[in-house]
Design a protein around this motif. Structure first.
Motif, PDB file in Angstrom:
ATOM      1  N   TYR A 292     -10.374  13.519 -30.492  1.00  0.00           N
ATOM      2  CA  TYR A 292     -10.065  13.969 -31.415  1.00  0.00           C
ATOM      3  C   TYR A 292      -8.164  13.917 -31.424  1.00  0.00           C
ATOM      4  O   TYR A 292      -8.377  14.247 -29.603  1.00  0.00           O
ATOM      5  N   TRP A 293      -6.812  13.921 -31.912  1.00  0.00           N
ATOM      6  CA  TRP A 293      -5.468  14.100 -31.737  1.00  0.00           C
ATOM      7  C   TRP A 293      -5.018  14.947 -32.989  1.00  0.00           C
ATOM      8  O   TRP A 293      -5.836  15.194 -33.685  1.00  0.00           O
ATOM      9  N   GLY A 294      -3.935  16.065 -32.779  1.00  0.00           N
ATOM     10  CA  GLY A 294      -2.798  16.057 -33.760  1.00  0.00           C
ATOM     11  C   GLY A 294      -1.864  16.612 -33.327  1.00  0.00           C
ATOM     12  O   GLY A 294      -1.326  16.411 -31.560  1.00  0.00           O
ATOM     13  N   PHE A 295      -0.916  17.563 -34.077  1.00  0.00           N
ATOM     14  CA  PHE A 295       0.763  17.810 -33.883  1.00  0.00           C
ATOM     15  C   PHE A 295       0.764  19.053 -34.287  1.00  0.00           C
ATOM     16  O   PHE A 295       0.889  19.204 -35.042  1.00  0.00           O
ATOM     17  N   ARG A 296       2.100  19.557 -33.666  1.00  0.00           N
ATOM     18  CA  ARG A 296       2.018  21.408 -34.501  1.00  0.00           C
ATOM     19  C   ARG A 296       3.845  20.831 -34.222  1.00  0.00           C
ATOM     20  O   ARG A 296       4.366  20.239 -33.294  1.00  0.00           O
ATOM     21  N   MET A 297       4.096  21.588 -34.520  1.00  0.00           N
ATOM     22  CA  MET A 297       5.517  22.215 -35.017  1.00  0.00           C
ATOM     23  C   MET A 297       6.233  23.191 -35.232  1.00  0.00           C
ATOM     24  O   MET A 297       5.505  23.881 -36.258  1.00  0.00           O
ATOM     25  N   ARG A 298       7.782  23.512 -34.487  1.00  0.00           N
ATOM     26  CA  ARG A 298       7.779  25.014 -35.388  1.00  0.00           C
ATOM     27  C   ARG A 298       9.385  25.152 -35.237  1.00  0.00           C
ATOM     28  O   ARG A 298       9.634  24.378 -34.514  1.00  0.00           O
ATOM     29  N   GLY A 299       9.928  25.312 -36.269  1.00  0.00           N
ATOM     30  CA  GLY A 299      11.168  25.904 -36.606  1.00  0.00           C
ATOM     31  C   GLY A 299      11.300  27.152 -36.877  1.00  0.00           C
ATOM     32  O   GLY A 299      10.723  28.246 -36.992  1.00  0.00           O
ATOM     33  N   GLU A 300      12.830  27.636 -35.958  1.00  0.00           N
ATOM     34  CA  GLU A 300      12.500  28.929 -36.101  1.00  0.00           C
ATOM     35  C   GLU A 300      14.302  29.199 -36.222  1.00  0.00           C
ATOM     36  O   GLU A 300      15.484  28.650 -35.724  1.00  0.00           O
ATOM     37  N   ILE A 301      14.777  30.559 -36.796  1.00  0.00           N
ATOM     38  CA  ILE A 301      15.697  30.941 -36.727  1.00  0.00           C
ATOM     39  C   ILE A 301      15.675  32.642 -36.223  1.00  0.00           C
ATOM     40  O   ILE A 301      15.284  33.606 -36.628  1.00  0.00           O
ATOM     41  N   ALA A 302      17.391  32.587 -35.650  1.00  0.00           N
ATOM     42  CA  ALA A 302      17.200  34.249 -35.412  1.00  0.00           C
ATOM     43  C   ALA A 302      18.812  34.555 -35.329  1.00  0.00           C
ATOM     44  O   ALA A 302      19.927  33.569 -34.825  1.00  0.00           O
ATOM     45  N   TYR A 303      18.649  36.073 -35.740  1.00  0.00           N
ATOM     46  CA  TYR A 303      20.263  36.358 -35.569  1.00  0.00           C
ATOM     47  C   TYR A 303      20.467  36.940 -34.495  1.00  0.00           C
ATOM     48  O   TYR A 303      19.308  38.314 -34.807  1.00  0.00           O
ATOM     49  N   PHE A 304      20.951  37.437 -33.130  1.00  0.00           N
ATOM     50  CA  PHE A 304      21.564  38.511 -32.236  1.00  0.00           C
ATOM     51  C   PHE A 304      22.946  39.177 -32.664  1.00  0.00           C
ATOM     52  O   PHE A 304      24.166  38.872 -32.966  1.00  0.00           O
TER      53      PHE A 304
ATOM     54  N   TYR B  72      13.545  23.995 -32.490  1.00  0.00           N
ATOM     55  CA  TYR B  72      12.620  22.815 -33.147  1.00  0.00           C
ATOM     56  C   TYR B  72      12.090  22.801 -32.364  1.00  0.00           C
ATOM     57  O   TYR B  72      12.262  21.834 -31.225  1.00  0.00           O
ATOM     58  N   VAL B  73      10.898  22.847 -32.532  1.00  0.00           N
ATOM     59  CA  VAL B  73       9.834  21.806 -31.057  1.00  0.00           C
ATOM     60  C   VAL B  73       8.973  20.929 -32.341  1.00  0.00           C
ATOM     61  O   VAL B  73       8.640  21.278 -32.986  1.00  0.00           O
ATOM     62  N   PHE B  74       8.469  20.104 -31.492  1.00  0.00           N
ATOM     63  CA  PHE B  74       7.746  19.213 -31.932  1.00  0.00           C
ATOM     64  C   PHE B  74       6.808  18.665 -31.057  1.00  0.00           C
ATOM     65  O   PHE B  74       6.804  18.520 -29.947  1.00  0.00           O
TER      66      PHE B  74
ATOM     67  N   PHE C 152      19.001  43.307 -28.714  1.00  0.00           N
ATOM     68  CA  PHE C 152      18.054  42.239 -29.416  1.00  0.00           C
ATOM     69  C   PHE C 152      18.094  42.074 -30.426  1.00  0.00           C
ATOM     70  O   PHE C 152      19.161  41.825 -31.432  1.00  0.00           O
ATOM     71  N   GLY C 153      17.444  40.842 -30.757  1.00  0.00           N
ATOM     72  CA  GLY C 153      17.710  39.768 -32.194  1.00  0.00           C
ATOM     73  C   GLY C 153      16.328  39.700 -32.853  1.00  0.00           C
ATOM     74  O   GLY C 153      15.525  39.532 -32.358  1.00  0.00           O
ATOM     75  N   TYR C 154      16.739  38.895 -34.473  1.00  0.00           N
ATOM     76  CA  TYR C 154      15.495  39.254 -34.996  1.00  0.00           C
ATOM     77  C   TYR C 154      15.521  38.215 -35.529  1.00  0.00           C
ATOM     78  O   TYR C 154      16.671  37.512 -36.226  1.00  0.00           O
ATOM     79  N   GLY C 155      14.289  38.000 -36.267  1.00  0.00           N
ATOM     80  CA  GLY C 155      14.586  35.649 -36.760  1.00  0.00           C
ATOM     81  C   GLY C 155      12.739  35.972 -37.285  1.00  0.00           C
ATOM     82  O   GLY C 155      12.078  36.564 -37.785  1.00  0.00           O
ATOM     83  N   PHE C 156      12.683  34.716 -38.128  1.00  0.00           N
ATOM     84  CA  PHE C 156      12.011  34.089 -38.423  1.00  0.00           C
ATOM     85  C   PHE C 156      11.185  32.367 -38.071  1.00  0.00           C
ATOM     86  O   PHE C 156      12.204  31.953 -37.797  1.00  0.00           O
ATOM     87  N   GLY C 157      10.073  32.121 -38.178  1.00  0.00           N
ATOM     88  CA  GLY C 157       9.545  31.436 -37.465  1.00  0.00           C
ATOM     89  C   GLY C 157       8.033  30.506 -37.665  1.00  0.00           C
ATOM     90  O   GLY C 157       7.720  31.483 -39.039  1.00  0.00           O
ATOM     91  N   TYR C 158       8.135  29.419 -38.902  1.00  0.00           N
ATOM     92  CA  TYR C 158       7.283  28.771 -39.223  1.00  0.00           C
ATOM     93  C   TYR C 158       6.572  27.418 -38.480  1.00  0.00           C
ATOM     94  O   TYR C 158       7.572  26.640 -37.896  1.00  0.00           O
ATOM     95  N   GLU C 159       5.103  27.818 -38.601  1.00  0.00           N
ATOM     96  CA  GLU C 159       4.740  26.112 -37.404  1.00  0.00           C
ATOM     97  C   GLU C 159       3.362  25.945 -37.993  1.00  0.00           C
ATOM     98  O   GLU C 159       2.698  26.828 -39.002  1.00  0.00           O
TER      99      GLU C 159
ATOM    100  N   GLY D  28      -0.690  15.445 -23.260  1.00  0.00           N
ATOM    101  CA  GLY D  28       1.091  15.423 -24.306  1.00  0.00           C
ATOM    102  C   GLY D  28       1.682  14.939 -23.767  1.00  0.00           C
ATOM    103  O   GLY D  28       2.009  15.417 -22.926  1.00  0.00           O
ATOM    104  N   GLY D  29       2.394  15.710 -25.268  1.00  0.00           N
ATOM    105  CA  GLY D  29       3.493  15.790 -25.141  1.00  0.00           C
ATOM    106  C   GLY D  29       4.373  16.380 -25.437  1.00  0.00           C
ATOM    107  O   GLY D  29       4.194  17.437 -27.234  1.00  0.00           O
ATOM    108  N   GLN D  30       5.816  16.742 -25.644  1.00  0.00           N
ATOM    109  CA  GLN D  30       6.799  17.501 -26.660  1.00  0.00           C
ATOM    110  C   GLN D  30       8.318  17.635 -26.537  1.00  0.00           C
ATOM    111  O   GLN D  30       8.869  17.353 -25.234  1.00  0.00           O
ATOM    112  N   ALA D  31       9.477  17.589 -27.797  1.00  0.00           N
ATOM    113  CA  ALA D  31      10.106  18.088 -27.797  1.00  0.00           C
ATOM    114  C   ALA D  31      10.520  18.797 -28.270  1.00  0.00           C
ATOM    115  O   ALA D  31      10.246  19.649 -29.738  1.00  0.00           O
TER     116      ALA D  31
END
Length: 268
Positions: free
Chosen positions: A220-232, A193-195, A238-245, A170-173
């Motif tokens: 098989y093959w597949g991909f995942r992606m995740r976006g995230e926003i946090a505020y410190f 952001y992660v892909f 600490f900071g708090y945030g929201f992530g969607y994958e 696999g690979g990731q950016a």
């Protein structure tokens, strides 16, 4: 004192089980994340809590672990023609898969990560095999506010009950962007952001069958992606945030999967 505390937490994680977190590629750093997760995967709705730690002993070496606990999984189905609705409690409750690994950056920007996945507890119906992963990493600070990352990975599994899953590559950016972030007081917004893409390079084998029938036709093959926003905050440690994958492809499920997370994060 903080490193001793995180060392104790890390040892506790080894005895538990967790779901693998999709996270940006970074050099070794110390942080802890605690989050609540809701997930939809192949008509199954689940609720988890997650605990992720990384302890950096120096700028070039760190240990990390990932722990989550699943409270409930409900399967919801609708018949296409008769429009029958059915909700089934899968009675899945307990720890998921657990991950323990390290990062090593012997030179600036380039390093290596290795990890081991333990067998899951009663909170997982997927990924039932132990796994060893090797991942070359690259993390480049494009600017003070922007970190770019990339990795390649090779994943092999340990045979269980005469069943051998196929190896994967696999690979990731990724990137971490901190616009208008104040490093002096550690306050501001952090975006990431992660892909990730992954492919099974050889078919799994069921060695309980005759040799000619052992291959499982599951390259098989597949991909995942995740976006995230946090505020410190300046006033809080600490900071708090929201992530969607999101995941697609037969390696991660036969339908598009979704995962949303609310979290607290402490970064040293």
């Amino acid at each position: 004192m903080f490193k001793i505390l995180f060392g104790v937490l890390l040892g506790t994680c080894v005895l538990s089980h967790a779901t693998e977190a999709l996270r940006p590629v970074t050099s070794p750093r110390t942080s802890v994340t605690f989050g609540g997760i809701v997930e939809l995967r192949d008509d199954v709705y689940s609720a988890d809590v997650r605990f992720l730690t990384e302890v950096a002993f120096c700028k070039c070496f760190s240990l990390y672990s990932d722990v989550s606990y699943r409270f409930i999984s409900l399967q919801y189905e609708v018949a296409d023609f008769e429009q029958q609705h059915e909700i089934l409690d899968l009675r899945v409750n307990g720890f998921n898969e657990s991950y323990l690994g390290f990062k090593l950056f012997p030179v600036d920007y380039f390093g290596l990560s290795a990890s081991f996945r333990f067998a899951p507890g009663e909170g997982s119906q997927n990924e039932r095999f132990q796994r060893v992963a090797i991942e070359p990493l690259a993390a480049y600070p494009f600017s003070k506010h922007l970190l770019l990352g990339a990795s390649l990975g090779y994943y092999t599994f340990i045979e269980k009950n005469h069943f051998q899953p196929g190896d994967e590559i696999g690979g990731q950016a990724s990137f971490i962007w901190k616009p208008f972030y104040s490093f002096e007081v550690k306050r501001g917004v952090q975006l990431s952001y992660v892909f990730m893409i992954r492919h099974r390079v050889n078919e799994s084998q069921n060695k309980n069958l005759m040799y000619r029938y052992q291959k499982m036709d599951d390259a098989y093959w597949g991909f995942r992606m995740r976006g995230e926003i946090a505020y410190f905050f300046k006033a809080l440690p600490f900071g708090y945030g929201f992530g969607y994958e999101m995941n697609r492809g037969t390696l991660f499920g036969f339908e598009t999967g979704h995962r949303a997370e609310l979290f607290l994060r402490y970064e040293f």
